[in-house]
Design a protein around this motif. Structure first.
Motif, PDB file in Angstrom:
ATOM      1  N   UNK A  90      -3.740  -6.715  12.122  1.00 42.33           N
ATOM      2  CA  UNK A  90      -5.037  -6.242  11.650  1.00 42.33           C
ATOM      3  C   UNK A  90      -5.028  -4.724  11.478  1.00 42.33           C
ATOM      4  N   UNK A  91      -5.736  -4.262  10.463  1.00 42.16           N
ATOM      5  CA  UNK A  91      -5.758  -2.828  10.175  1.00 42.16           C
ATOM      6  C   UNK A  91      -7.100  -2.441   9.582  1.00 42.16           C
ATOM      7  N   UNK A  92      -7.383  -1.149   9.630  1.00 41.59           N
ATOM      8  CA  UNK A  92      -8.600  -0.598   9.041  1.00 41.59           C
ATOM      9  C   UNK A  92      -8.267   0.737   8.382  1.00 41.59           C
ATOM     10  N   UNK A  93      -9.053   1.089   7.369  1.00 41.36           N
ATOM     11  CA  UNK A  93      -9.004   2.422   6.766  1.00 41.36           C
ATOM     12  C   UNK A  93     -10.452   2.884   6.686  1.00 41.36           C
ATOM     13  N   UNK A  94     -10.828   3.802   7.567  1.00 44.71           N
ATOM     14  CA  UNK A  94     -12.229   4.224   7.675  1.00 44.71           C
ATOM     15  C   UNK A  94     -12.696   4.833   6.360  1.00 44.71           C
ATOM     16  N   UNK A  95     -13.798   4.310   5.828  1.00 46.98           N
ATOM     17  CA  UNK A  95     -14.345   4.820   4.583  1.00 46.98           C
ATOM     18  C   UNK A  95     -13.719   4.234   3.338  1.00 46.98           C
ATOM     19  N   UNK A  96     -12.718   3.366   3.501  1.00 47.34           N
ATOM     20  CA  UNK A  96     -12.047   2.734   2.365  1.00 47.34           C
ATOM     21  C   UNK A  96     -11.978   1.225   2.595  1.00 47.34           C
ATOM     22  N   UNK A  97     -13.128   0.547   2.654  1.00 53.72           N
ATOM     23  CA  UNK A  97     -13.121  -0.881   2.995  1.00 53.72           C
ATOM     24  C   UNK A  97     -12.384  -1.753   1.975  1.00 53.72           C
ATOM     25  N   UNK A  98     -12.427  -1.385   0.683  1.00 52.50           N
ATOM     26  CA  UNK A  98     -11.737  -2.216  -0.300  1.00 52.50           C
ATOM     27  C   UNK A  98     -10.227  -2.123  -0.133  1.00 52.50           C
ATOM     28  N   UNK A  99      -9.723  -0.923   0.101  1.00 52.86           N
ATOM     29  CA  UNK A  99      -8.292  -0.776   0.324  1.00 52.86           C
ATOM     30  C   UNK A  99      -7.849  -1.547   1.564  1.00 52.86           C
ATOM     31  N   UNK A 118      -9.290  -4.148   3.013  1.00 55.80           N
ATOM     32  CA  UNK A 118      -9.363  -5.589   2.769  1.00 55.80           C
ATOM     33  C   UNK A 118      -8.206  -6.055   1.896  1.00 55.80           C
ATOM     34  N   UNK A 119      -7.835  -5.228   0.917  1.00 59.07           N
ATOM     35  CA  UNK A 119      -6.723  -5.574   0.040  1.00 59.07           C
ATOM     36  C   UNK A 119      -5.420  -5.614   0.815  1.00 59.07           C
ATOM     37  N   UNK A 120      -5.185  -4.644   1.704  1.00 57.27           N
ATOM     38  CA  UNK A 120      -3.964  -4.675   2.506  1.00 57.27           C
ATOM     39  C   UNK A 120      -3.914  -5.911   3.393  1.00 57.27           C
ATOM     40  N   UNK A 121      -5.048  -6.302   3.945  1.00 56.13           N
ATOM     41  CA  UNK A 121      -5.051  -7.524   4.764  1.00 56.13           C
ATOM     42  C   UNK A 121      -4.733  -8.749   3.910  1.00 56.13           C
ATOM     43  N   UNK A 122      -5.277  -8.799   2.691  1.00 58.74           N
ATOM     44  CA  UNK A 122      -4.943  -9.906   1.790  1.00 58.74           C
ATOM     45  C   UNK A 122      -3.456  -9.895   1.442  1.00 58.74           C
ATOM     46  N   UNK A 123      -2.906  -8.697   1.230  1.00 60.18           N
ATOM     47  CA  UNK A 123      -1.484  -8.585   0.921  1.00 60.18           C
ATOM     48  C   UNK A 123      -0.633  -9.110   2.070  1.00 60.18           C
ATOM     49  N   UNK A 124      -1.018  -8.771   3.293  1.00 56.48           N
ATOM     50  CA  UNK A 124      -0.270  -9.245   4.451  1.00 56.48           C
ATOM     51  C   UNK A 124      -0.387 -10.757   4.606  1.00 56.48           C
TER      52      UNK A 124
END
Length: 568
Positions: free
Chosen positions: A111-120, A122-128
């Protein structure tokens, strides 16, 4: 009613999609209302699908089991039927619980987060998720270039599986990474045959494009000449063992794989002026083919040879008896390992002193530069509009080549040299391959080009969500999806797989508030959280761990954390 989509093989003349199979695909061996077994005439691989049903409280419950392999039709059908029967007897809730447990375990690390960049984020989680779902788990399969999502590349595996996907899985799902390496171990005999087909009397050469281990590429200059497939697999073995401490893999499989594939470099190269040269190879950049001393190939061969020597020494220390049998079986004498080390030290890495610049290969910088900026957008990708021979005569790159070398093998190269490499090669790189953006994102961050790092990070992260190459319909780009995680963790967080210690050199883009991610390192679940100008390392579970932060070291017990300044 929607019309059926055309198959990948008939959508265009794009050579990346595939070709019509001469065998016309599967031939049916058995078929009934509840069972079908089909087989590919060429490879002999069979696939069985068996359905089982039962009634319960007025509902018809249905389960389907699948099995694949070289077994007889009856065996495949029995295996598939057993899976379907088990699923039907255990029920949906049991299957859902098992899947939830599996995914919870994966996301605990991933699991990961990018503060202020929710679309990025979410996309990385989908990629994983794509990476996790598409990777082979049975030791007989790997991860195809398009995963399970399309007909592009006909389901084949390439070197990018080991160079991009396995380093991610080694720290997020190490059991899957191990199974994928076991698959490569199982195709070693095919690698011997491939080497002999190319007139090498010793060593093993893994196929550039394959499923079962045989070379499936029909284009020798840009395909079979990519000897660097061996070093990618060696790199993945080293990264996996470093991340997991699984030296048992070296004993069972890894040492043999490393030694036999390292032998190919001695068979391929020659000595001149006290240096060792590799001639007539193609590096990752397929717009330049059959060159001498490709920097990437030579550097990765150097690392490969040294890793083979190290693995031999480690296995000899772990299990002297097993090593004795293995060395005898390989007819490996200490003198040959010494020759590996001598050759590694002498491998030529071309450098243009007049330009003060590392050269992609021995002749690359002498060619005229392609005007990438002045080429109309309608003429990209170049491979669909220009003959390969035209491309081979110019300074133009399809994808990262020497830039990738600086990421995977640049630990001995100064930041200033890396910056010169980035600044020279980026303007002549078309990024026609989706493998390219993640590598440029990582190196751009390392050399201080933050805006370009962010641009390339977005390019690799959103490549399929936004269909940025216009061909996601042929399947997602698995290496690019894995590359989005690498761009975050290897790029902004500054991690590199160079040895058994976990080490970071984290940065934060000015436009980001922060980011966080997790990974598993030698049995310890670690969380890294960047917020503002500080970074926090947490040892969530597992044994004690030492984490490198820039040039200092932090020891954490399970449940402990450390917070400090982001910069050194």
């Amino acid at each position: 009613r929607l019309a059926p989509a055309p198959s990948g093989a008939t959508q265009s003349d794009d050579p990346r999609i595939g070709v019509n199979l001469a065998s016309r695909g599967f031939a049916t061996e058995q078929a009934s209302d509840a069972q079908v077994v089909e087989r590919l005439p060429g490879s002999g691989i069979g696939v069985a699908a068996v359905q089982r049903t039962r009634e319960e409280d007025g509902w018809l419950l249905v389960a389907t089991g699948y099995a694949a392999g070289h077994d007889a039709s009856e065996t495949l059908a029995a295996d598939a039927g057993a899976l379907a029967g088990t699923a039907l007897s255990e029920g949906f809730d049991a299957a859902a619980t098992a899947q939830r447990t599996l995914l919870d375990r994966f996301w605990a690390a991933a699991d990961l987060t990018i503060a202020g960049e929710p679309r990025l984020a979410a996309t990385l989680r989908a990629n994983l998720f794509h990476l996790f779902a598409s990777a082979g788990r049975d030791g007989r399969s790997s991860a195809a270039a398009k995963g399970l999502t399309g007909e592009g590349y006909e389901g084949h595996y390439f070197w990018d599986t080991e160079a991009f996907m396995l380093p991610v899985l080694s720290v997020l799902a190490p059991d899957i990474a191990r199974a994928m390496l076991v698959y490569r171990a199982g195709t070693l005999d095919a690698a011997f045959a491939n080497a002999r087909a190319l007139d090498h009397k010793q060593g093993a050469l893994y196929a550039w494009r394959t499923i079962e281990g045989r070379e499936c590429s029909a284009h020798y200059p840009s395909g079979s000449a990519q000897y660097h497939i061996n070093s990618a697999i060696a790199f993945a073995i080293g990264a996996y063992v470093d991340a997991t401490g699984d030296e048992g893999f070296l004993v069972e499989h890894g040492a043999r794989m490393l030694v036999e594939t390292a032998r190919i470099w001695l068979a391929l190269g020659d000595w001149a002026d006290g240096q060792f040269h590799l001639r007539g190879v193609t590096g990752p950049d397929e717009y330049t083919a059959l060159v001498d001393d490709n920097w990437y190939t030579n550097r990765m061969a150097q690392k490969h040879l040294r890793l083979a020597v190290s693995a031999a020494e480690r296995v000899a220390g772990i299990d002297p008896e097993a090593w004795g049998w293995l060395a005898a079986e390989m007819e490996l004498a200490p003198a040959e390992l010494a020759e590996f080390a001598r050759t590694a030290d002498a491998l030529h890495l071309p450098f243009d002193a007049a330009r003060d610049l590392d050269a992609q290969d021995a002749s690359f910088l002498d060619k005229p530069r392609w005007d990438v900026a002045g080429t109309p957008a309608s003429e990209f990708p170049l491979l669909l509009h220009y003959h390969p021979m035209t491309l081979y005569r110019h300074q133009v790159s399809k994808q990262a080549d020497i830039v990738l070398a600086m990421v995977l093998g640049g630990e001995e190269v100064s930041p200033e040299r890396k910056r010169r490499v980035f600044d020279h090669y980026e303007p002549i790189t078309t990024h026609d391959s989706t493998l390219s953006a993640s590598t440029f994102a990582i190196l751009a961050n390392e050399v201080g080009h933050e805006a370009q790092a962010l641009k390339f990070f977005a390019e690799t992260s959103l490549v399929d969500i936004d269909d940025r190459h216009g061909n996601t319909g042929h399947g997602v780009h698995m290496a690019a999806l894995a590359g989005s995680w690498l761009a975050l963790v290897w790029g902004f967080a500054g991690f590199r797989p160079h040895g058994p210690q976990l080490r970071f050199r984290p940065t934060r883009p000015a436009d980001w508030q922060g980011y966080a991610f997790g990974l598993s390192w030698r049995g310890t679940l670690v969380r890294v959280e960047v917020a503002g100008d500080q970074v926090t390392y947490r040892a969530v579970s597992g044994p004690d761990i030492v984490i490198g932060h820039h040039d200092s070291e932090i020891r954490l017990a399970p449940g402990a954390s450390w917070t400090g300044a982001l910069a050194a």
